[in-house]
Design an enzyme around this catalytic site. Sequence first.
Site, PDB file in Angstrom:
ATOM      1  N   HIS A  63       3.004 -10.674  -0.328  1.00 43.73           N
ATOM      2  CA  HIS A  63       2.335 -11.953  -0.565  1.00 43.73           C
ATOM      3  C   HIS A  63       3.353 -13.085  -0.644  1.00 43.73           C
ATOM      4  CE1 HIS A  63      -0.871  -9.217  -2.412  1.00 43.73           C
ATOM      5  NE2 HIS A  63      -1.359  -9.682  -1.280  1.00 43.73           N
ATOM      6  N   GLU A  85       3.326   0.393 -18.668  1.00 44.88           N
ATOM      7  CA  GLU A  85       4.541   0.483 -17.880  1.00 44.88           C
ATOM      8  C   GLU A  85       4.257   1.001 -16.464  1.00 44.88           C
ATOM      9  OE1 GLU A  85       7.213  -0.747 -18.871  1.00 44.88           O
ATOM     10  OE2 GLU A  85       8.701   0.004 -17.462  1.00 44.88           O
TER      11      GLU A  85
END
Lengths: 384, 600
Positions: free
Chosen positions: B275, B303
């Site tokens: 992106h 995490e």
Amino acid sequence: MSRVKLSEYRAKKILLGDSYAGLSIRPEGDDVMPTSGTWVAKVDQGVKKRFKQGLIVVDKPAAELAASVESWKGRGFTQFILEPFFPHSPQEEQYFSMERVREGIRVLHAKDGGVDIEAHPEMVKQYLIASTTDISMIASTSQIPQAFLERCLEMFDKNFFAFLEINPLVIKNGEVHLLDAAVLVDDAGAFFTDTWNNADLVESKLKHPAEAQVEALAATTPASLKLSIINPDGALFFLLSGGGGSIVIADEAQLLGAGALIGNYGEYSGGPTRQETYLYAKEVLGVMLASKAKKKALIIAGGIANFTDMKSTFSGIIDALREVAPDMRAAGIKVFVRRGGPNETVGLAIMREFLTKENLLGAVDGSDAIITKAVDDAITFVRV
Amino acid sequence: MNIIEEIRKGKTGILIAGNHEKIIQSILDFDFLSGKSEPSIVGIVSGNRKVQKFFFGPREILLPCFKSFESVPDVYTERVSWLLNLQSGRRVFDSTVVFFKIFPHALGAHLFAENVPERHATELIRLFDKEKLIAGPSGVGMIVPGSLKLGAIGGTDPAQLTASHLGTTGSVAIVSTSGGMTNELIRAVASAGKRLSFSISIGGDRFPVTSLTDVLLLAESDPSTSAIVYFGELGGSDEYEIVELVKSKRLTKPVLAYIAGIIDEAFDEHMQFGHAKALVARQDESARAKRDALREVGVDAPETFPQFLERIHALSQADFHDRVFDIGALMERHKSILSTRNIIDLEEVPIYVENGKLTDRPRNAFAAAALEALLDREASETTTAFVEAIFELLIDHGGNVSGAVNTMITARAGRDMVSSLASGLLTIGPRFGGAINEAARAWIRGVSSGDSAATFVEARAKEGVLLSGIGHRKYRVGIPDPRVEALAQFTTLLKKHPHYDFARAVEQVTTSKNGSLILNVDGIVASVLLDILVEVDGFSPAELQELLDIEFFNALFVIPRTVGFIAHFMEQKRNDEGLFRLPDELLFVRDSGKEKKHRK
């Protein structure tokens, strides 16, 4: 789509127009070297920390320029810039930058010369240009000539700049001198401007031939195709789909301590055709086969696609795999798949059938398996 | 009112700019599966077509197409609440601005394109970010289960919509920069036994028009939403917006977040990911820094991705009843390859003759004039009425027949009316429409020979020739052709009708072999007309023979069917049907049959 670096020569030419006295030296040009005066010569390829690397020479007589340029060419550089030397003291150096942000254009300015602005944020003044009327205030506070600010803003907008940094900027007798300028342009603006084009964009890193191939291919399709070769001798090679899903999968490798094994990053998305997927996959497979790693795995993975068709993209990947299946078998490579989306059942079935027949099957999973399964399986495989 | 609530209350009309067949079809499937009686799509603003074919449920529909936003007729204006902008990044800015100028009351848009210049995005923000809900640039749009699907979000395959239970309103809102991960999370939420309240993919560009803050505040004020799932990436500072909202207590609903991009730590230099925004420019834009900042204010930011998915199970979810999407109706549908109108209604064939008299039908001087022109003499009232009935009945017999098909294909190749008509007319021959003359020849021969119908049929069978005037693909014994029955009534006006009797006798013989070998329109027209011409107009056998030789009887098909072909031609032009190409699955490509010889 991304912010990309413009050559310093083109950046200054746009900002200063005809009054810019610099010269550009490029491999394809018939460049005329100056014969008189004293000059500054620099490598103009978006390289950071040029002074430290010896890629800038200052206050050189014209006759000595060719030697500097030749020595840089020997180090593999191809693009250079020559500018008339402008004597000034370090105390006169200022910092100036403009960046497009959500609310408008953010201006940073530091009057005191030679500071490392990242180390001394307190010395940097911040302004926001939300409309052109904000300029006179900035001019009076910063004492940067208003005409120069106006010119910068006009050029910034007109040429689809995203970021402009002048460091150092020297103002002498009301005249502005741009000793060093760096510009990032928004490459989506290329269509709307004719002042810069692809030839003016610089990359600090040399491109792998496969990356160049994919870049050329991407320019011919509305789909998104990206490839970065990270470690040509890596063990894990990826055919990933989707901008976000691809990072999640690469993250998993890093979190499992296998970051150093990653050969490439990249993604295909936005509904590429079978042929486009074939050409993309071919490049990745080529790099994978050339890798000297002992045990290698191919990971074909991604999230659950919204509209990218699994049947046609997997058919394209199979077309590419078929060409190198014997080489892959010989190298002991296995293929691990996790992908979901339109035509999932058919896509998975043809992939499983092909990999089984060619004795390349690691594992094939669909949207009912977790997105990270293929990379988990592949890491287990290459570590055994 | 919260805009998501307005959507749930029915503000769902979509105007589409540009074209992406799969996405448009997926919206129609979503509407159908959600039990809507009509599509949410009002129309498509796209190039040069007038209508475009799609499916709404199992049946085909035509969606109107308009040249520009300006040319959308007023009758549609009221229904337009949303813009789905599928145009390229170059055109998005201009078209979006024009859309909101013409539809100032519309609620928002999704801008699908990647490659929208930053300058255009920030200008759209300046113009609209306070008033409109605009997902993008880039991303896959937004979805409110059972109410609105604006974009590719949730998938384009009906099976995906079902698997993610997108007909059921739930309690979990999903917000993501990444379009692909939006869909991944929608499925993950459904798999965890939760349901979606709404989802917006804000897009992976640097400057989404509606910001993450705006979307989170929508979730905060949406009464259905009780938890928020967020997917973010390295690069940009959106996640600090969440931190600020939580700190200032403007966001109180629980947020579960995954920030991708730990992989960037494996590289010497920061890398540009998929992106536009996914590049770390400052230290605080790294995935780790953003995770830490979120955790500090109490946002759950696991995490690893598997841990993140696990945490979805713990989110609260109000009771729900799943709306079952029945996709069976959507699976077995096939696109038509031609489309046209029902030119005349054959279900209601008029009554021409009743109780031995012509019924009182409007007289058409055209039939009389046409007969006089063809026969070079004035025809009787009965003949005129009969021919008029033929003209009326034979104007068209649907778009399936070969002549109509050829007319339509030629029209779709861009040819003019006369060329298209000629292509249809040139199809008329022994197997299609051109059999009246041959049927007349057969009945004359049969009657004059004095043979029985059985002998006649047997003789034709031996010659191996087709019996003109007999047989139909659709009608059979027990399912009579209403046109044949209506025309047969004309015999009640006659004293004798030998040709008709012979034709019926032949039919007796042939239907005893095969129920579909009934007297067809060609056969009835020929036999009854012969009897009328002989009895009422006094035609001699020699005169009848001459009519056969000069193909008079076929003219009775060609004249009315010309009207029908022209009508089919006009339908193609009216609906702007594009060039025809036979789909591969409808064409059987045979092997040549020759064995390939290999040299030894």
